[in-house]
Write a protein that holds these residues in place. Sequence first.
Motif, short mmCIF file in Angstrom:
data_model
loop_
_atom_site.label_atom_id
_atom_site.label_comp_id
_atom_site.label_asym_id
_atom_site.label_seq_id
_atom_site.Cartn_x
_atom_site.Cartn_y
_atom_site.Cartn_z
N ALA A 173 0.81 -1.22 0.00
CA ALA A 173 0.00 0.00 0.00
C ALA A 173 0.84 1.27 0.00
O ALA A 173 0.30 2.36 0.02
CB ALA A 173 -0.94 0.01 1.22
N ARG A 174 2.15 1.15 -0.01
CA ARG A 174 3.01 2.35 0.01
C ARG A 174 3.30 2.79 -1.42
O ARG A 174 2.65 3.69 -1.94
CB ARG A 174 4.31 2.06 0.76
N THR A 175 4.27 2.18 -2.04
CA THR A 175 4.61 2.50 -3.44
C THR A 175 4.83 1.20 -4.20
O THR A 175 5.97 0.84 -4.51
CB THR A 175 5.88 3.38 -3.51
N PRO A 176 3.76 0.45 -4.49
CA PRO A 176 3.93 -0.85 -5.17
C PRO A 176 4.56 -0.68 -6.55
O PRO A 176 4.20 0.22 -7.31
CB PRO A 176 2.50 -1.38 -5.27
N SER A 177 5.52 -1.53 -6.85
CA SER A 177 6.23 -1.44 -8.13
C SER A 177 5.97 -2.69 -8.97
O SER A 177 5.41 -3.66 -8.50
CB SER A 177 7.74 -1.29 -7.88
N GLY A 178 6.39 -2.62 -10.23
CA GLY A 178 6.31 -3.78 -11.12
C GLY A 178 5.33 -3.65 -12.26
O GLY A 178 5.33 -4.49 -13.17
N ILE A 237 17.86 8.70 -10.73
CA ILE A 237 18.29 7.61 -11.61
C ILE A 237 18.91 6.44 -10.86
O ILE A 237 19.01 5.34 -11.40
CB ILE A 237 19.29 8.12 -12.66
N TYR A 238 19.33 6.63 -9.62
CA TYR A 238 19.97 5.54 -8.89
C TYR A 238 18.97 4.70 -8.11
O TYR A 238 19.35 3.73 -7.46
CB TYR A 238 21.05 6.10 -7.95
N ASN A 239 17.71 5.05 -8.15
CA ASN A 239 16.69 4.26 -7.48
C ASN A 239 16.46 2.96 -8.24
O ASN A 239 16.51 2.93 -9.48
CB ASN A 239 15.39 5.04 -7.37
N SER A 240 16.18 1.87 -7.50
CA SER A 240 16.03 0.56 -8.13
C SER A 240 14.88 0.51 -9.13
O SER A 240 14.90 -0.30 -10.06
CB SER A 240 15.83 -0.52 -7.06
N ALA A 241 13.87 1.35 -8.96
CA ALA A 241 12.69 1.32 -9.84
C ALA A 241 12.64 2.54 -10.76
O ALA A 241 11.57 2.88 -11.26
CB ALA A 241 11.42 1.23 -9.00
N TYR A 242 13.78 3.18 -11.01
CA TYR A 242 13.77 4.40 -11.82
C TYR A 242 13.20 4.14 -13.22
O TYR A 242 12.48 4.98 -13.77
CB TYR A 242 15.17 5.00 -11.94
N TYR A 243 13.53 3.00 -13.80
CA TYR A 243 12.99 2.69 -15.13
C TYR A 243 11.47 2.80 -15.11
O TYR A 243 10.87 3.37 -16.02
CB TYR A 243 13.40 1.29 -15.58
N GLU A 244 10.86 2.25 -14.08
CA GLU A 244 9.40 2.29 -14.00
C GLU A 244 8.86 3.71 -13.83
O GLU A 244 7.85 4.07 -14.43
CB GLU A 244 8.91 1.41 -12.84
N HIS A 245 9.53 4.51 -13.01
CA HIS A 245 9.08 5.90 -12.82
C HIS A 245 9.06 6.63 -14.15
O HIS A 245 8.09 7.31 -14.49
CB HIS A 245 10.02 6.62 -11.84
N SER A 246 10.15 6.50 -14.90
CA SER A 246 10.27 7.15 -16.19
C SER A 246 9.24 6.61 -17.18
O SER A 246 8.60 7.35 -17.92
CB SER A 246 11.69 6.95 -16.74
N ARG A 286 7.12 8.39 -5.71
CA ARG A 286 7.80 7.12 -5.52
C ARG A 286 8.96 7.32 -4.55
O ARG A 286 10.01 6.70 -4.68
CB ARG A 286 8.26 6.57 -6.87
N VAL A 287 8.75 8.22 -3.60
CA VAL A 287 9.71 8.53 -2.55
C VAL A 287 9.09 8.13 -1.21
O VAL A 287 7.92 8.42 -0.95
CB VAL A 287 10.05 10.03 -2.54
#
Length: 485
Positions: A173-178, A237-246, A286-287
């Motif tokens: 419920a925080r910032t789900p990724s994928g 850019i150094y965040n593990s999910a940066y690709y998804e954010h972009s 996503r912070v």
Amino acid sequence: MEQTQSQDGQSQSQRQTFDEMWGHTQDLRSPYARFHDWFQDEDPARLQKKQREAEEVFRLTGITFNVYGRAEAAERLIPFDIIPRIIAGREWSKLARGIEQRVRAINAFLYDIYHRQEIIRAGRLPAEMIAKNEAFLPQMIGVEPPGGVYTHIVGIDLVRTGDDDFFVLEDNARTPSGVSYMLENRETMLQMFPELFSKNRVQPVSNYPKMLRRSLAACAPPQCTGIPVVAVLTPGIYNSAYYEHSFLADKMGVELVEGHDLRVIDGRVAMRTTQGYKAIDVLYRRVDDEYLDPLNFNPDSALGIPGIMDVYRAGGITIANAPGTGIADDKAIYSYMPDIVEFYTGEKAILQNVPTHRCSDPKTLQYVLDNLKELVVKEVHGSGGYGMLIGPTSSKRELSEFRAKLQSRPANYIAQPTLALSTVPILTKAGLAPRHVDLRPFVLVSPNGIEITPGGLTRVALKKGSLVVNSSQGGGTKDTWVLEE
């Protein structure tokens, strides 16, 4: 030698685990019937070539993730398996009802916890579960989020153990990724195997970015005038999910911003543009909470926006997901979810919880210590497969080290039985082979209702016998098909 899964079914040693293609027996399950017919006619060499092509597509597209603490592999490709995971429409209908019920309960729980705390007054949840929980934000007490929505985007992790047996493993419920991988997996499969989609009526997922933007816009704050301005906040850019954010910002057609791009101007959060600063109505952040506002949380944070919480409390911006939602996906709170669902919906939970032992209780702790070899132990606030122990596959040294951790900080852990997770076939050089999987459906919440994307992200443990599906721990992904009724 690789244990393969032939087209005729499973080996005797695999029949104790439910396989989603073959069930508990050698009888092909109906959702896989058309796929099975297609597979039998395929040239194995062609499929191996397609698998390599898929890997190259992902590499060229830049679909990677960062692995924290591993300097030698800052970015890694997420393995993708071309054999789809297939779910029948009737199965999905039940899952969707259970997911919607659970998400409604989570949102109601969050509102209650930050207001009257009726569930505590009713004795259904111990007060210390909230008061002593680091995910609880006192700064959110009494705050009315726009539209009454706390959990704008939710990911519910599901596992399966039988034909009709599904369990919720975790609530995100925080910032789900994928979700970007879900979309890229489908796009890749559509390009590589169009004939498969002509043979199977697969429900689409490509409209998710449009649904996400529409859902976020519907949650605009009271001070919004005109068309809501939406932006995605990334740590960088150094965040593990940066690709998804972009990826999501691009697909929604909104700006991707970092903390240094934003500032508070005249009671609004505004982003820097070539025409000056422009007010933002909805910020899909996503912070993590801790870094969101250095004036209200971590004063050393360079990732957030000073004063954004003051603007939020005054109704000048929507933050998705709302600060403080982490209390709902805390793994100790998870153990109370059946009660939480019943308390706020008046109904029994449709989806089952995995039985959970809270190690904060001395008697429970002793049980866990005595049975460590048979249990899965997780950190209450852990994620990504880190900080967990899978008893049956752990060495004596790992068990001993984890025993010390439990005894040192028991309240930091929960324990669960090792479930016989379902398997689905993956493509290996020897043919099809079963591997364990989970499923993360993605849910959008707005004042207009709840929308659930059919399917979600299937994560697969590519190592034989492994139960850990996280990409950070060597897992891969699959395209998830939900068939039309």
